[in-house]
Design a protein around this motif. Structure first.
Motif, PDB file in Angstrom:
ATOM      1  N   TRP A  69       0.947  -1.215  -0.030  1.00  0.00           N
ATOM      2  CA  TRP A  69      -0.025   0.054   0.030  1.00  0.00           C
ATOM      3  C   TRP A  69       1.003   1.412   0.116  1.00  0.00           C
ATOM      4  O   TRP A  69       1.868   1.529   0.629  1.00  0.00           O
ATOM      5  N   VAL A  70       0.518   2.285  -0.864  1.00  0.00           N
ATOM      6  CA  VAL A  70       1.506   3.425  -0.792  1.00  0.00           C
ATOM      7  C   VAL A  70       0.243   4.531  -0.826  1.00  0.00           C
ATOM      8  O   VAL A  70      -0.832   4.529  -1.156  1.00  0.00           O
ATOM      9  N   PRO A  71       0.750   5.742  -0.124  1.00  0.00           N
ATOM     10  CA  PRO A  71      -0.091   7.067  -0.297  1.00  0.00           C
ATOM     11  C   PRO A  71      -0.543   7.597  -1.401  1.00  0.00           C
ATOM     12  O   PRO A  71       0.255   7.404  -2.285  1.00  0.00           O
ATOM     13  N   ALA A  72      -1.821   7.827  -1.737  1.00  0.00           N
ATOM     14  CA  ALA A  72      -2.380   8.186  -2.876  1.00  0.00           C
ATOM     15  C   ALA A  72      -2.404   9.758  -2.776  1.00  0.00           C
ATOM     16  O   ALA A  72      -2.696  10.298  -1.783  1.00  0.00           O
ATOM     17  N   GLN A  73      -2.334  10.495  -3.985  1.00  0.00           N
ATOM     18  CA  GLN A  73      -2.198  11.782  -3.967  1.00  0.00           C
ATOM     19  C   GLN A  73      -3.454  12.215  -4.580  1.00  0.00           C
ATOM     20  O   GLN A  73      -3.786  11.813  -5.938  1.00  0.00           O
ATOM     21  N   ALA A  74      -4.218  13.316  -4.321  1.00  0.00           N
ATOM     22  CA  ALA A  74      -5.413  13.490  -4.956  1.00  0.00           C
ATOM     23  C   ALA A  74      -5.032  14.514  -6.285  1.00  0.00           C
ATOM     24  O   ALA A  74      -4.292  15.399  -6.194  1.00  0.00           O
ATOM     25  N   THR A  75      -5.736  13.912  -7.407  1.00  0.00           N
ATOM     26  CA  THR A  75      -5.367  14.515  -8.786  1.00  0.00           C
ATOM     27  C   THR A  75      -6.531  15.306  -9.314  1.00  0.00           C
ATOM     28  O   THR A  75      -6.169  15.543 -10.526  1.00  0.00           O
ATOM     29  N   SER A  76      -7.695  14.899  -8.698  1.00  0.00           N
ATOM     30  CA  SER A  76      -8.828  15.466  -9.372  1.00  0.00           C
ATOM     31  C   SER A  76      -9.965  15.772  -8.137  1.00  0.00           C
ATOM     32  O   SER A  76      -9.635  15.367  -6.968  1.00  0.00           O
ATOM     33  N   ASP A  77     -10.826  16.806  -8.452  1.00  0.00           N
ATOM     34  CA  ASP A  77     -11.626  17.136  -7.442  1.00  0.00           C
ATOM     35  C   ASP A  77     -12.960  16.436  -7.713  1.00  0.00           C
ATOM     36  O   ASP A  77     -13.511  16.635  -8.373  1.00  0.00           O
ATOM     37  N   VAL A  78     -13.019  15.410  -6.516  1.00  0.00           N
ATOM     38  CA  VAL A  78     -14.090  14.587  -6.473  1.00  0.00           C
ATOM     39  C   VAL A  78     -15.224  15.140  -5.585  1.00  0.00           C
ATOM     40  O   VAL A  78     -16.617  14.885  -5.760  1.00  0.00           O
ATOM     41  N   LEU A  80      -1.485  -1.536   7.234  1.00  0.00           N
ATOM     42  CA  LEU A  80      -0.320  -1.290   7.783  1.00  0.00           C
ATOM     43  C   LEU A  80       0.290  -2.570   8.551  1.00  0.00           C
ATOM     44  O   LEU A  80       1.418  -2.746   8.900  1.00  0.00           O
ATOM     45  N   GLY A  81      -0.596  -3.735   8.641  1.00  0.00           N
ATOM     46  CA  GLY A  81      -0.477  -4.800   9.257  1.00  0.00           C
ATOM     47  C   GLY A  81      -0.803  -4.496  10.835  1.00  0.00           C
ATOM     48  O   GLY A  81      -0.499  -3.567  11.513  1.00  0.00           O
ATOM     49  N   GLY A  82      -1.399  -5.703  11.521  1.00  0.00           N
ATOM     50  CA  GLY A  82      -1.659  -5.571  12.858  1.00  0.00           C
ATOM     51  C   GLY A  82      -3.411  -4.886  13.137  1.00  0.00           C
ATOM     52  O   GLY A  82      -3.445  -5.118  14.302  1.00  0.00           O
ATOM     53  N   GLU A  83      -3.789  -4.255  12.142  1.00  0.00           N
ATOM     54  CA  GLU A  83      -4.963  -3.736  12.363  1.00  0.00           C
ATOM     55  C   GLU A  83      -6.170  -5.009  12.433  1.00  0.00           C
ATOM     56  O   GLU A  83      -6.028  -5.914  11.798  1.00  0.00           O
ATOM     57  N   LEU A  84      -7.132  -4.564  13.154  1.00  0.00           N
ATOM     58  CA  LEU A  84      -8.314  -5.426  13.242  1.00  0.00           C
ATOM     59  C   LEU A  84      -9.327  -5.382  12.046  1.00  0.00           C
ATOM     60  O   LEU A  84      -9.493  -4.427  11.720  1.00  0.00           O
ATOM     61  N   VAL A  85      -9.439  -6.468  11.448  1.00  0.00           N
ATOM     62  CA  VAL A  85     -10.261  -6.249  10.071  1.00  0.00           C
ATOM     63  C   VAL A  85     -11.620  -6.452  10.433  1.00  0.00           C
ATOM     64  O   VAL A  85     -11.775  -7.720  11.307  1.00  0.00           O
ATOM     65  N   ASP A  86     -12.534  -5.941   9.956  1.00  0.00           N
ATOM     66  CA  ASP A  86     -14.285  -6.263  10.306  1.00  0.00           C
ATOM     67  C   ASP A  86     -14.455  -7.462   9.488  1.00  0.00           C
ATOM     68  O   ASP A  86     -14.523  -7.204   8.040  1.00  0.00           O
ATOM     69  N   VAL A  87     -14.720  -8.421  10.039  1.00  0.00           N
ATOM     70  CA  VAL A  87     -14.971  -9.766   8.978  1.00  0.00           C
ATOM     71  C   VAL A  87     -16.429  -9.625   8.311  1.00  0.00           C
ATOM     72  O   VAL A  87     -16.524 -10.340   7.397  1.00  0.00           O
ATOM     73  N   ARG A  88     -17.008  -8.631   8.926  1.00  0.00           N
ATOM     74  CA  ARG A  88     -18.553  -8.396   8.350  1.00  0.00           C
ATOM     75  C   ARG A  88     -18.606  -7.594   6.969  1.00  0.00           C
ATOM     76  O   ARG A  88     -19.442  -7.852   6.246  1.00  0.00           O
ATOM     77  N   VAL A 103     -15.427  12.624   3.220  1.00  0.00           N
ATOM     78  CA  VAL A 103     -15.226  12.411   2.035  1.00  0.00           C
ATOM     79  C   VAL A 103     -13.871  13.060   1.461  1.00  0.00           C
ATOM     80  O   VAL A 103     -13.381  12.654   0.231  1.00  0.00           O
ATOM     81  N   GLU A 104     -13.197  13.956   2.223  1.00  0.00           N
ATOM     82  CA  GLU A 104     -12.086  14.500   1.708  1.00  0.00           C
ATOM     83  C   GLU A 104     -11.032  13.334   1.735  1.00  0.00           C
ATOM     84  O   GLU A 104     -10.240  13.580   0.602  1.00  0.00           O
ATOM     85  N   GLU A 105     -11.035  12.334   2.680  1.00  0.00           N
ATOM     86  CA  GLU A 105     -10.030  11.279   2.564  1.00  0.00           C
ATOM     87  C   GLU A 105     -10.416  10.469   1.483  1.00  0.00           C
ATOM     88  O   GLU A 105      -9.494   9.963   0.836  1.00  0.00           O
ATOM     89  N   LEU A 106     -11.672  10.388   1.035  1.00  0.00           N
ATOM     90  CA  LEU A 106     -12.026   9.306  -0.004  1.00  0.00           C
ATOM     91  C   LEU A 106     -11.570  10.288  -1.431  1.00  0.00           C
ATOM     92  O   LEU A 106     -11.134   9.341  -2.220  1.00  0.00           O
ATOM     93  N   ALA A 107     -11.668  11.512  -1.477  1.00  0.00           N
ATOM     94  CA  ALA A 107     -11.279  12.332  -2.718  1.00  0.00           C
ATOM     95  C   ALA A 107      -9.709  11.795  -3.092  1.00  0.00           C
ATOM     96  O   ALA A 107      -9.514  11.434  -4.069  1.00  0.00           O
ATOM     97  N   ALA A 108      -8.857  11.777  -1.731  1.00  0.00           N
ATOM     98  CA  ALA A 108      -7.352  11.516  -2.028  1.00  0.00           C
ATOM     99  C   ALA A 108      -7.307  10.339  -2.918  1.00  0.00           C
ATOM    100  O   ALA A 108      -6.236  10.075  -3.561  1.00  0.00           O
ATOM    101  N   GLY A 109      -8.118   9.067  -2.479  1.00  0.00           N
ATOM    102  CA  GLY A 109      -7.716   7.813  -2.988  1.00  0.00           C
ATOM    103  C   GLY A 109      -8.230   7.782  -4.319  1.00  0.00           C
ATOM    104  O   GLY A 109      -8.108   6.821  -4.943  1.00  0.00           O
ATOM    105  N   LEU A 110      -9.030   8.635  -5.175  1.00  0.00           N
ATOM    106  CA  LEU A 110      -9.850   8.478  -6.139  1.00  0.00           C
ATOM    107  C   LEU A 110      -9.101   9.274  -7.228  1.00  0.00           C
ATOM    108  O   LEU A 110      -9.327   9.337  -8.351  1.00  0.00           O
ATOM    109  N   GLY A 111      -8.001  10.075  -6.838  1.00  0.00           N
ATOM    110  CA  GLY A 111      -7.355  10.875  -7.736  1.00  0.00           C
ATOM    111  C   GLY A 111      -6.586  10.050  -8.968  1.00  0.00           C
ATOM    112  O   GLY A 111      -6.473   8.892  -8.822  1.00  0.00           O
TER     113      GLY A 111
END
Length: 298
Positions: A154-163, A252-260, A290-298
């Motif tokens: 996983w690598v950080p994503a940079q926002a390149t568009s205004d979602v 990042l590893g070690g996080e609890l994943v919601d199996v649901r 939604v701001e965090e979501l926008a960064a991942g959709l760039g």
């Protein structure tokens, strides 16, 4: 005609295929022309585990070892399973099988599996094979090859568009914040008089209440319905559906994943492979907007 299988796994090992004790399930074999018949069984130490599978992997693998008993030219390499077609499972929990393997007329084989009473367990209409030489098998089994395992990075994503600026919409009730139009479902979205947005968000769980299996089943059924309706609507061909989960995947590893909600990722990944560019998966931390979501959709 009976076939001596006392040294079958020694022969396979010489060809580069080494099997552990659990996978050495061939008990007997016979050959009739181009057909091979065999009896295979799970070792006693793992037989009780058969009920946990539709067909125990070691038992299926042992059944496929009958392929090695088919007639072949002296200079022909080892033939390994490559692509499956027309697979049917008729019964579950088998501990032993009677096997029939025969050429399918297209370079592959058909595989018929029965239990000890002759009741059908499974059938493979066509299993294509790929030839591998001893040298190729040796390379595949080498330390270098075995260490060449792929992983997810996983690598950080940079926002390149205004979602956020009015180009997105939301299906159903959402906690993703203000700024996008909200539609009850895909039909309501398509029926809107406005130009369809380029990005539509479907937020999944976590869902409170009910048993975990019930929640998972209901959530997968809901997402599948949206995905099927999405690909069936031609007007949405230019839009992307962003399926959002919270805690559905570890980064990042070690996080609890919601199996649901984690199974949603498997379902949507299949859709992504079948319809490239139509679907996006996003996993947000609790409380993210939604701001965090926008960064991942760039």
């Amino acid at each position: 005609m009976p076939v001596d299988v006392s040294d079958v796994y020694d022969v396979l090992a010489d060809e580069g295929l080494v099997y552990g004790a659990v996978f050495r399930g061939m008990q007997a074999a016979w050959r009739r022309g181009d057909e091979v018949f065999a009896e295979v069984a799970l070792p006693e130490e793992v037989a009780d585990a058969a009920d946990a599978f539709g067909l125990h992997p070691a038992l299926l693998d042992a059944a496929l070892h009958a392929i090695g008993l088919l007639p072949r030219a002296d200079d022909e390499g080892t033939r390994l399973p490559f692509a499956w077609s027309g697979v049917s499972l008729h019964a579950v929990g088998a501990r032993a099988l009677r096997v029939r393997v025969a050429p399918d007329g297209r370079g592959g084989v058909t595989v018929d599996l029965f239990d000890e009473a002759g009741v059908p367990v499974a059938q493979v209409e066509s299993l294509s094979l790929r030839e591998m030489s001893r040298e190729q098998l040796a390379v595949a089994a080498s330390a270098t090859a075995s260490e060449s395992l792929f992983g997810v990075e996983w690598v950080p994503a940079q926002a390149t568009s205004d979602v956020v600026g009015g180009t997105w919409a939301v299906l159903g009730d959402s906690s993703l914040g203000d700024g996008g139009r909200v539609f009850a479902d895909v039909d309501a979205l398509v029926a809107s008089a406005d130009e369809l947005p380029g990005v539509v968000v479907l937020e999944c769980g976590p869902v409170e209440g009910g048993s975990v299996p019930d929640v998972v089943r209901d959530q997968l059924a809901g997402v599948l319905g949206v995905v099927q309706r999405w690909v069936a609507e031609e007007r949405l061909a230019g839009s992307r559906l962003v399926v959002v989960t919270r805690g559905g995947v570890g980064v990042l590893g070690g996080e609890l994943v919601d199996v649901r909600v984690a199974p949603v990722w498997g379902l949507v990944r299949v859709a992504q492979s079948e319809f490239p560019g139509r679907f996006v998966l996003a996993d947000l931390p609790v409380g993210a907007g939604v701001e965090e979501l926008a960064a991942g959709l760039g």
